[in-house]
Write a protein that holds these residues in place. Structure first.
Motif, short mmCIF file in Angstrom:
data_model
loop_
_atom_site.label_atom_id
_atom_site.label_comp_id
_atom_site.label_asym_id
_atom_site.label_seq_id
_atom_site.Cartn_x
_atom_site.Cartn_y
_atom_site.Cartn_z
N ILE A 209 0.89 -1.16 0.00
CA ILE A 209 0.00 0.00 0.00
C ILE A 209 0.93 1.21 0.00
O ILE A 209 1.77 1.34 0.89
CB ILE A 209 -0.93 0.01 1.23
N ALA A 210 0.81 2.05 -1.00
CA ALA A 210 1.74 3.18 -1.13
C ALA A 210 1.17 4.19 -2.12
O ALA A 210 0.19 3.90 -2.82
CB ALA A 210 3.11 2.70 -1.61
N CYS A 211 1.78 5.38 -2.18
CA CYS A 211 1.35 6.35 -3.19
C CYS A 211 1.64 5.77 -4.58
O CYS A 211 2.48 4.87 -4.72
CB CYS A 211 2.03 7.69 -2.98
N PRO A 213 3.30 6.43 -7.48
CA PRO A 213 4.63 6.16 -8.04
C PRO A 213 5.42 5.12 -7.24
O PRO A 213 6.09 4.27 -7.81
CB PRO A 213 5.33 7.53 -7.98
N GLU A 214 5.31 5.16 -5.91
CA GLU A 214 6.04 4.21 -5.08
C GLU A 214 5.48 2.80 -5.23
O GLU A 214 6.24 1.83 -5.23
CB GLU A 214 5.96 4.62 -3.60
N LEU A 215 4.17 2.68 -5.36
CA LEU A 215 3.57 1.35 -5.52
C LEU A 215 4.00 0.72 -6.86
O LEU A 215 4.37 -0.45 -6.91
CB LEU A 215 2.04 1.45 -5.44
N PRO A 233 -3.27 1.63 -4.20
CA PRO A 233 -2.67 2.95 -4.07
C PRO A 233 -3.29 3.75 -2.92
O PRO A 233 -4.50 3.62 -2.65
CB PRO A 233 -2.96 3.63 -5.41
N LEU A 234 -2.49 4.55 -2.25
CA LEU A 234 -3.03 5.47 -1.24
C LEU A 234 -4.02 6.42 -1.89
O LEU A 234 -3.88 6.75 -3.07
CB LEU A 234 -1.89 6.30 -0.64
N ASP A 235 -4.98 6.91 -1.11
CA ASP A 235 -5.95 7.85 -1.65
C ASP A 235 -5.29 9.17 -2.09
O ASP A 235 -5.80 9.85 -2.98
CB ASP A 235 -7.04 8.15 -0.61
N ALA A 236 -4.19 9.52 -1.45
CA ALA A 236 -3.50 10.78 -1.82
C ALA A 236 -2.07 10.73 -1.30
O ALA A 236 -1.77 9.99 -0.36
CB ALA A 236 -4.24 11.97 -1.22
N ASN A 237 -1.18 11.49 -1.95
CA ASN A 237 0.24 11.52 -1.52
C ASN A 237 0.47 12.73 -0.62
O ASN A 237 0.53 13.86 -1.08
CB ASN A 237 1.19 11.51 -2.73
N CYS A 238 0.62 12.47 0.67
CA CYS A 238 0.61 13.58 1.66
C CYS A 238 1.78 13.57 2.63
O CYS A 238 1.77 14.33 3.59
CB CYS A 238 -0.66 13.50 2.50
N ARG A 241 7.79 14.01 2.42
CA ARG A 241 8.61 13.97 1.19
C ARG A 241 7.92 14.72 0.06
O ARG A 241 8.56 15.37 -0.76
CB ARG A 241 8.81 12.48 0.83
N TRP A 242 6.60 14.64 0.03
CA TRP A 242 5.84 15.34 -1.02
C TRP A 242 5.45 16.76 -0.58
O TRP A 242 5.53 17.71 -1.37
CB TRP A 242 4.53 14.59 -1.31
N MET A 243 5.00 16.86 0.68
CA MET A 243 4.35 18.10 1.13
C MET A 243 5.29 19.06 1.88
O MET A 243 4.91 20.20 2.13
CB MET A 243 3.19 17.77 2.08
S1 SF4 Z 1 3.25 9.25 0.45
FE1 SF4 Z 1 5.40 9.26 1.18
S2 SF4 Z 1 5.58 7.79 2.89
FE2 SF4 Z 1 3.61 7.46 1.83
S3 SF4 Z 1 4.08 5.83 0.37
FE3 SF4 Z 1 4.40 7.74 -0.74
S4 SF4 Z 1 6.55 8.29 -0.48
FE4 SF4 Z 1 6.05 6.68 1.02
#
Ligand code: SF4
Ligand code: SF4
Length: 262
Positions: A209-211, A213-215, A233-238, A241-243
């Motif tokens: 389970i990940a954002c 691009p990472e998934l 995929p996560l519902d949102a990248n928060c 590292r992103w925010m």
């Molecule tokens: S949002 Fe950040 S911590 Fe969460 S899966 Fe993506 S890179 Fe990893």
């Protein structure tokens, strides 16, 4: 569920849930399989080559065409879920530009969305046949209202159930019902981790389970090591590292249950 805005995407779009996103991606995947008359495995191979812009003799033009068709089809239907990617990429510092996840472009999100769906379809059966099935949650899913009390375990960190509403706690309970061991990702060198795990458990299946691009990257890594991976995929990248500052995120619990109810 509550609508969460990510840095470059949110699977809620304008809705109160992310259910609509998963329906659209399923339909678009069916559409492209029918349109090109490819098997899921072949479409996946072409999508991965299109992402990397790999030049393959006699297939280069075909791949470019497919990328154009997919991007054109997806642009309109998936635009409610993507936003601010160009500005985000433009605003990356020199150091951040070395981070392939952060510099993911819009056409890559399109390809990854279909790729994740295809990988789930292809790997689901092999995942369930594996003797040892494990899941990796990202730390960004833990409950932000309190300090996460997860502890180092035999493979990765393990949730200590300190908050009953925490997404990881709830997801872990569900996964265990289906014989999948849940962990929280802590290791930076995932290639090394998966190689060691594969040595310990030759019959291994991984659920991530990940954002987005990472998934997609994690699924490719598992593929290269012969590990059947599936994921949500996560519902949102928060995350920070992103925010720059970590914010709450979530995942679609119903979609996870659909995926593991084999
Ligand atoms: S949002 Fe950040 S911590 Fe969460 S899966 Fe993506 S890179 Fe990893
Ligand atoms: S419930 Fe588990 S994952 Fe969530 S904050 Fe507590 S220890 Fe961390």
């Amino acid at each position: 569920m509550k609508n969460i805005a990510g840095k470059t995407y949110s699977l809620f779009g304008d809705d109160a849930t992310s259910n609509g996103y998963f329906e659209i991606v399923r339909k678009l995947t069916d559409f492209h399989l029918e349109k090109f008359r490819y098997t899921a495995e072949y479409l996946l191979e072409v999508i991965r080559l299109a992402d990397k812009k790999i030049k393959v003799k006699n297939r280069q033009q075909k791949i470019a065409d497919i990328r154009a068709v997919i991007s054109e089809n997806l642009k309109q239907l998936l635009s409610p879920y993507l936003g601010g990617i160009k500005a985000h990429v433009k605003g990356l510092s020199l150091l951040q530009r070395f981070d392939a996840t952060l510099r993911t472009k819009e056409y890559q999100y399109h390809l990854y969305m279909i790729e994740i769906e295809l990988v789930n379809r292809i790997n689901r059966e092999s995942f369930f046949k594996a003797d040892f099935k494990m899941a990796l949650f990202p730390h960004c899913l833990s409950d932000f209202r309190s300090r996460c009390l997860s502890e180092a375990g035999d493979i990765e960190h393990i949730c200590q159930k300190c908050t009953k509403d925490c997404h990881i706690n709830l997801g872990s309970k569900l996964l265990k019902q289906y014989g999948i061991e849940p962990y929280i990702s802590a290791t930076m060198d995932q290639r090394k981790l998966f190689k060691e795990l594969k040595n310990q458990h030759p019959s291994l299946g991984v659920l991530g389970i990940a954002c987005i691009p990472e998934l997609a990257r994690g699924m490719r890594l598992c593929h290269s090591l012969g590990i059947p991976a599936i994921g949500i995929p996560l519902d949102a990248n928060c995350c920070a590292r992103w925010m720059g500052r970590a914010q709450e995120t979530s995942f679609n619990f119903n979609e996870l249950e659909k995926l593991i109810d084999f």
